[in-house]
Design a protein around this motif. Structure first.
Motif, mmCIF file in Angstrom:
data_model
loop_
_atom_site.group_PDB
_atom_site.id
_atom_site.type_symbol
_atom_site.label_atom_id
_atom_site.label_comp_id
_atom_site.label_asym_id
_atom_site.label_seq_id
_atom_site.Cartn_x
_atom_site.Cartn_y
_atom_site.Cartn_z
ATOM 1 N N ASP A 24 -57.422 41.509 97.102
ATOM 2 C CA ASP A 24 -58.260 41.149 97.909
ATOM 3 C C ASP A 24 -57.873 42.024 99.840
ATOM 4 N N ASP B 167 -60.840 43.255 101.390
ATOM 5 C CA ASP B 167 -61.454 43.061 103.232
ATOM 6 C C ASP B 167 -61.076 44.209 104.039
ATOM 7 N N GLU C 122 -51.635 41.225 104.588
ATOM 8 C CA GLU C 122 -52.626 41.652 104.820
ATOM 9 C C GLU C 122 -53.035 42.463 105.750
ATOM 10 N N VAL D 94 -60.463 38.979 109.434
ATOM 11 C CA VAL D 94 -60.209 38.402 108.234
ATOM 12 C C VAL D 94 -59.096 36.964 108.254
ATOM 13 N N GLN E 231 -57.872 35.872 100.486
ATOM 14 C CA GLN E 231 -59.041 35.419 99.973
ATOM 15 C C GLN E 231 -58.426 34.222 99.046
#
Length: 314
Positions: A67, A71, A159, A175, A297
């Protein structure tokens, strides 16, 4: 010295000068190539790694990294999917990464399969893959990040670190900011007194309760719910007996289904003693969505489902 010797000496001298000039130009060419291959130093859980400025061929060894990479706008060329992609990976995500190659299991990824993909970056888990970090680094630049045992803050940091590593820092920051705003908006819609909640995995009657150190519980806490487990621990999951579950007696109980989708706990006599059972506040959820998709996510998906399940009776 006769003319022949002088001529020969001059020829040898000219040849030597030509070779030196050639070597010099070759060295300059290599230096230019090296400079054109820009890199950045990425700090991660196991140290620092030089990574190409814009890596294209990325292999990920834990599900949550998929994910994060998407992203950033990049599809992985290889994924450690345990050869159970249909079970472990969200269907929509599978469509997005169509064409990737499996590199074996997350616990023991195939180094040979990874090498064949000629990656320019490998993203591994700092807990699960720490013992093969050196071997992975010989194949391609490798960064090791928290995912397997990640808490909520860890997954946000992971992330951002993935975004930095692939040269898409600003895109991924957006994001994360959108996610944070989503959580704020959902919290504003949550019940004023949401009570406490407990997330458990029911593996054929064996109870594994998630502590506040696990990202799923952290997502629920962001929405205003308190964890029914109050004893401090560094572990993200603790084993419980049915008696201990009754003692914790959560207001709401989230039961992550096992692969067969049944809950043997409900057959035990003490089950009916639980407050959540009496008040019809027990909710079965998919273990893969609520435990394995450790990403921003994944957190968004949990938050959306929590809104539907837990906000009733506001």
């Amino acid at each position: 010295m006769n003319k022949k010797k002088i001529g020969l000496l001059a020829f040898i001298t000219m040849l030597a000068i030509g070779m030196l000039i050639g070597c010099s130009s070759t060295n300059k060419g290599n230096s230019a190539d090296e400079k054109s291959e820009k890199t950045r130093v990425v700090k991660h859980e196991l140290g620092e790694t030089k990574v190409k400025e814009n890596p294209k061929r990325v292999v990920v060894l834990e599900l949550g990294f998929i994910d994060a990479l998407l992203d950033a706008g990049i599809k992985p060329v290889g994924v450690a999917d345990d050869d159970k992609a249909e079970q472990l990976i969200d269907k929509d995500v599978l469509k997005e990464i169509k064409g990737y190659k499996s590199v074996g299991t997350r616990a023991q990824p195939s180094l040979e399969s990874i090498k064949l993909l000629k990656p320019d970056l490998i993203i591994a888990d700092s807990e699960r893959h720490k013992n093969v970090y050196k071997e992975l680094s010989k194949i391609a630049p490798t960064i090791e990040l928290k995912n397997l045992n990640a808490n909520y803050d860890d997954l946000l940091n992971t992330e951002l670190k993935v975004g930095e590593a692939v040269g898409k820092k600003a895109k991924v920051e957006k994001v994360v900011e959108e996610h944070k705003q989503k959580m704020k908006d959902l919290k504003a819609k949550a019940p004023k007194n949401p009570g406490n909640v407990l997330v458990i995995a029911d593996a054929n009657g064996n109870i594994n309760a998630r502590t506040s150190n696990f990202f799923t519980t952290g997502v629920l806490e962001q929405l205003g719910f308190k964890n029914a487990l109050t004893d401090p621990t560094k572990e993200y999951s603790v084993k419980m007996t049915m008696e201990q579950l009754v003692k914790a007696d959560p207001d709401k109980l989230i039961v992550m289904r096992n692969e067969k989708g049944h809950t043997p706990l409900a057959k035990q006599p003490l089950w009916k003693e639980l407050k959540a059972v009496k008040n019809n506040q027990v909710y079965e959820v998919d273990v893969f969505k609520w435990s394995l998709r450790r990403s921003v996510q994944g957190a968004n998906g949990i938050a959306d489902e929590a809104e539907k399940l837990l906000f009733e009776g506001k």
